[in-house]
Design a protein around this motif. Structure first.
Motif, PDB file in Angstrom:
ATOM      1  N   THR A   9      14.583  -4.751  11.967  1.00  0.00           N
ATOM      2  CA  THR A   9      14.399  -4.492  10.538  1.00  0.00           C
ATOM      3  C   THR A   9      13.322  -3.429  10.340  1.00  0.00           C
ATOM      4  O   THR A   9      12.567  -3.110  11.259  1.00  0.00           O
ATOM      5  CB  THR A   9      13.998  -5.772   9.780  1.00  0.00           C
ATOM      6  N   MET A  10      13.254  -2.917   9.140  1.00  0.00           N
ATOM      7  CA  MET A  10      12.281  -1.879   8.830  1.00  0.00           C
ATOM      8  C   MET A  10      10.959  -2.496   8.379  1.00  0.00           C
ATOM      9  O   MET A  10      10.936  -3.442   7.589  1.00  0.00           O
ATOM     10  CB  MET A  10      12.806  -0.953   7.733  1.00  0.00           C
ATOM     11  N   ALA A  11       9.867  -1.944   8.893  1.00  0.00           N
ATOM     12  CA  ALA A  11       8.530  -2.300   8.424  1.00  0.00           C
ATOM     13  C   ALA A  11       8.011  -1.135   7.595  1.00  0.00           C
ATOM     14  O   ALA A  11       8.163   0.025   7.971  1.00  0.00           O
ATOM     15  CB  ALA A  11       7.603  -2.575   9.593  1.00  0.00           C
ATOM     16  N   PHE A  12       7.401  -1.469   6.458  1.00  0.00           N
ATOM     17  CA  PHE A  12       6.924  -0.436   5.539  1.00  0.00           C
ATOM     18  C   PHE A  12       5.408  -0.484   5.435  1.00  0.00           C
ATOM     19  O   PHE A  12       4.814  -1.547   5.254  1.00  0.00           O
ATOM     20  CB  PHE A  12       7.550  -0.636   4.156  1.00  0.00           C
ATOM     21  N   LEU A  13       4.809   0.687   5.551  1.00  0.00           N
ATOM     22  CA  LEU A  13       3.372   0.845   5.366  1.00  0.00           C
ATOM     23  C   LEU A  13       3.167   1.446   3.978  1.00  0.00           C
ATOM     24  O   LEU A  13       3.654   2.541   3.691  1.00  0.00           O
ATOM     25  CB  LEU A  13       2.796   1.770   6.442  1.00  0.00           C
ATOM     26  N   SER A  14       2.456   0.713   3.108  1.00  0.00           N
ATOM     27  CA  SER A  14       2.307   1.135   1.721  1.00  0.00           C
ATOM     28  C   SER A  14       0.855   1.116   1.291  1.00  0.00           C
ATOM     29  O   SER A  14       0.028   0.400   1.866  1.00  0.00           O
ATOM     30  CB  SER A  14       3.110   0.211   0.787  1.00  0.00           C
ATOM     31  N   SER A  15       0.546   1.876   0.277  1.00  0.00           N
ATOM     32  CA  SER A  15      -0.779   1.878  -0.317  1.00  0.00           C
ATOM     33  C   SER A  15      -0.974   0.606  -1.133  1.00  0.00           C
ATOM     34  O   SER A  15      -0.139   0.268  -1.974  1.00  0.00           O
ATOM     35  CB  SER A  15      -0.959   3.096  -1.223  1.00  0.00           C
ATOM     36  N   PHE A  16      -2.064  -0.102  -0.882  1.00  0.00           N
ATOM     37  CA  PHE A  16      -2.388  -1.292  -1.660  1.00  0.00           C
ATOM     38  C   PHE A  16      -2.688  -0.913  -3.106  1.00  0.00           C
ATOM     39  O   PHE A  16      -2.319  -1.633  -4.042  1.00  0.00           O
ATOM     40  CB  PHE A  16      -3.604  -1.993  -1.051  1.00  0.00           C
ATOM     41  N   ASP A  17      -3.297   0.223  -3.305  1.00  0.00           N
ATOM     42  CA  ASP A  17      -3.716   0.617  -4.639  1.00  0.00           C
ATOM     43  C   ASP A  17      -2.541   1.017  -5.518  1.00  0.00           C
ATOM     44  O   ASP A  17      -2.415   0.532  -6.642  1.00  0.00           O
ATOM     45  CB  ASP A  17      -4.709   1.777  -4.552  1.00  0.00           C
ATOM     46  N   SER A  18      -1.676   1.872  -5.017  1.00  0.00           N
ATOM     47  CA  SER A  18      -0.597   2.413  -5.842  1.00  0.00           C
ATOM     48  C   SER A  18       0.762   1.804  -5.562  1.00  0.00           C
ATOM     49  O   SER A  18       1.666   1.887  -6.389  1.00  0.00           O
ATOM     50  CB  SER A  18      -0.495   3.931  -5.632  1.00  0.00           C
ATOM     51  N   GLY A  19       0.917   1.203  -4.367  1.00  0.00           N
ATOM     52  CA  GLY A  19       2.218   0.685  -3.973  1.00  0.00           C
ATOM     53  C   GLY A  19       3.115   1.741  -3.363  1.00  0.00           C
ATOM     54  O   GLY A  19       4.237   1.438  -2.933  1.00  0.00           O
ATOM     55  N   ASP A  20       2.660   2.990  -3.297  1.00  0.00           N
ATOM     56  CA  ASP A  20       3.472   4.072  -2.738  1.00  0.00           C
ATOM     57  C   ASP A  20       3.684   3.864  -1.247  1.00  0.00           C
ATOM     58  O   ASP A  20       2.779   3.440  -0.519  1.00  0.00           O
ATOM     59  CB  ASP A  20       2.790   5.424  -2.968  1.00  0.00           C
TER      60      ASP A  20
ATOM     61  N   ASP B 291      -8.039   1.882 -12.795  1.00  0.00           N
ATOM     62  CA  ASP B 291      -7.522   2.322 -14.087  1.00  0.00           C
ATOM     63  C   ASP B 291      -6.912   1.147 -14.850  1.00  0.00           C
ATOM     64  O   ASP B 291      -7.069   1.039 -16.071  1.00  0.00           O
ATOM     65  CB  ASP B 291      -6.470   3.411 -13.885  1.00  0.00           C
ATOM     66  N   SER B 292      -6.242   0.240 -14.135  1.00  0.00           N
ATOM     67  CA  SER B 292      -5.665  -0.946 -14.775  1.00  0.00           C
ATOM     68  C   SER B 292      -6.760  -1.848 -15.345  1.00  0.00           C
ATOM     69  O   SER B 292      -6.617  -2.400 -16.443  1.00  0.00           O
ATOM     70  CB  SER B 292      -4.817  -1.736 -13.774  1.00  0.00           C
ATOM     71  N   ILE B 293      -7.856  -1.975 -14.589  1.00  0.00           N
ATOM     72  CA  ILE B 293      -8.979  -2.775 -15.072  1.00  0.00           C
ATOM     73  C   ILE B 293      -9.588  -2.133 -16.313  1.00  0.00           C
ATOM     74  O   ILE B 293      -9.937  -2.819 -17.280  1.00  0.00           O
ATOM     75  CB  ILE B 293     -10.035  -2.947 -13.967  1.00  0.00           C
ATOM     76  N   LYS B 294      -9.694  -0.801 -16.288  1.00  0.00           N
ATOM     77  CA  LYS B 294     -10.232  -0.077 -17.450  1.00  0.00           C
ATOM     78  C   LYS B 294      -9.359  -0.329 -18.677  1.00  0.00           C
ATOM     79  O   LYS B 294      -9.866  -0.557 -19.788  1.00  0.00           O
ATOM     80  CB  LYS B 294     -10.323   1.414 -17.156  1.00  0.00           C
ATOM     81  N   LYS B 295      -8.048  -0.284 -18.502  1.00  0.00           N
ATOM     82  CA  LYS B 295      -7.138  -0.547 -19.616  1.00  0.00           C
ATOM     83  C   LYS B 295      -7.308  -1.984 -20.118  1.00  0.00           C
ATOM     84  O   LYS B 295      -7.219  -2.236 -21.324  1.00  0.00           O
ATOM     85  CB  LYS B 295      -5.695  -0.294 -19.182  1.00  0.00           C
TER      86      LYS B 295
ATOM     87  N   LYS C  27      -5.731   3.497  -8.965  1.00  0.00           N
ATOM     88  CA  LYS C  27      -4.889   2.983 -10.036  1.00  0.00           C
ATOM     89  C   LYS C  27      -5.298   1.583 -10.459  1.00  0.00           C
ATOM     90  O   LYS C  27      -5.184   1.224 -11.638  1.00  0.00           O
ATOM     91  CB  LYS C  27      -3.417   3.004  -9.600  1.00  0.00           C
ATOM     92  N   ARG C  28      -5.765   0.789  -9.509  1.00  0.00           N
ATOM     93  CA  ARG C  28      -6.183  -0.572  -9.865  1.00  0.00           C
ATOM     94  C   ARG C  28      -7.447  -0.545 -10.735  1.00  0.00           C
ATOM     95  O   ARG C  28      -7.617  -1.399 -11.605  1.00  0.00           O
ATOM     96  CB  ARG C  28      -6.401  -1.415  -8.606  1.00  0.00           C
TER      97      ARG C  28
END
Length: 377
Positions: free
Chosen positions: A63-74, A220-224, A217-218
């Motif tokens: 199966t595929m393993a994905f490495l992603s940014s914790f902050d943005s999810g990218d 920024d979410s807290i700021k909002k 981004k996280r």
């Protein structure tokens, strides 16, 4: 919720807290330990990395393993798992928090930095990961020691003093460690945790002092979130919203009428504390409804069917808005937890928010003391 560490060549500060320790001594202990933190320049950990993630699940192979940014999810990278391993290579401009997932699983979260990093049994092994783990382990030890000491204290005054001193100690160590690591992911992760307990002004001032955090981004979410809290704080006009309920458009303003006080209760049927506050609200409603107090229940974070099932067995005498599972409505008010109870005055201004128990009773009682029903002309 945190503790402190020193640099890589030093030991973790773990002086035990004993029952014989007095409050004054405890304060010295706080200051001494808070200074013993680790510091890393923001450029440390940049460069090429080799990341090996071990999986215990035998079905992961192929199966595929994905490495992603914790902050943005990218997504950063993806590889095929073979021999129960996913091997990623690449480079980072600075250490960053990432998540490795597969087969829809949430996966492992850790710090990705230059050099070799191995994840085994969910534990990432590398410079910053080892230091952050030492930090959290030491915090748990401190928390347990403080809790045990408090539990052994029978005198009420001493008990209260120890609780306050314990909070001061943990918060001091947390803050000192965060500042010392503010330019690496350790400081960022602590900041995310501490932000939930900050006031709006405190958070804003912190970002002015460390503007590099605004790129996340996280953050920024807290700021909002704080912006929403500020916009719906005491003295501000309440924020209206609308939902589709039983095929009809229903607005909060349908129930918040001029000339009356309105309690708006954000709640859910699965929320124990919400039910406790509902009992208090019912008493206030019965006492003051004839004098112009209305109540609107705003059910959140569950399906309308779940809420209705509860209401069928536990009917409430006021209007209920069923908003569904999403967070769009609660985001408008900066609500992270429920119950959230807000009192709105006859002019549509918010009197107070986040009311509970005695404060709820006192605030409503004071507002309704001389209030009588008025009608629109």
């Amino acid at each position: 919720m945190q503790s402190s560490i020193k640099n890589n060549n030093s030991t973790i500060y773990k002086t035990p807290i004993t029952k014989s320790m007095k409050i004054k001594t405890f304060a010295v202990y706080v200051l001494a330990s808070a200074a013993m933190v680790s510091c890393t320049d923001k450029k440390d950990g940049a460069g090429d990395y080799n990341l090996t993630v071990n999986f215990e699940d035998p079905s992961a192979d192929g199966t595929m393993a994905f490495l992603s940014s914790f902050d943005s999810g990218d997504k950063i990278d993806s590889v095929t798992i073979a021999d129960s391993k996913a091997i990623f290579t690449g480079s980072v401009e600075e250490p960053t928090i990432v998540v490795v997932s597969y087969n829809g699983n949430r996966g492992y979260r850790f710090i990705l930095e230059s050099g070799n990093t191995e994840v085994r049994n969910g534990r990432a092994i590398s410079n910053l990961n080892d230091r952050f783990r030492a930090f959290t382990d030491d915090y748990r030890a401190r928390y347990d020691s403080i809790r045990n000491l408090i539990e052994q204290t029978k005198d009420e005054a001493e008990h209260t003093a120890m609780v306050n001193a314990g909070r001061l100690h943990l918060d001091s160590v947390m803050s000192e460690t965060m500042i010392a690591n503010i330019y690496n992911p350790i400081g960022y992760m602590i900041m995310l945790d501490k932000a939930s307990g900050m006031e709006v002004e405190e958070f804003s001032e912190f970002l002015k002092q460390y503007p590099h955090l605004t790129k996340f981004k996280r953050i920024d979410s807290i700021k909002k979130h704080f912006d929403a809290v500020e916009a719906t704080s005491a003295g501000k006009t309440y924020t209206d919203f609308e939902i589709n309920q039983n095929g009809e458009t229903v607005k909060l303003s349908d129930y918040v009428k001029p000339g009356q006080y309105t309690l708006v209760d954000f709640w859910a049927s699965w929320c124990g504390p919400c039910k406790k506050e509902i009992a208090i609200i019912r008493q206030l409603y019965e006492k003051y409804n004839a004098k112009g107090l209305e109540v609107v229940g705003v059910d959140v974070w569950e399906t309308p069917e779940q809420a209705q099932e509860y209401l069928n067995e536990n009917p409430l005498p006021w209007n209920i808005m069923l908003t569904g599972e999403g967070s769009e409505i609660t985001d408008k008010y900066g609500i992270n937890g429920i119950p959230c109870i807000i009192l709105i005055d006859p002019e549509g201004k918010i009197v107070a928010r986040d009311l509970f128990e005695e404060e709820l009773v006192n605030t409503v009682s004071e507002a309704m003391g001389d209030h009588t029903v008025t009608t629109e002309k």
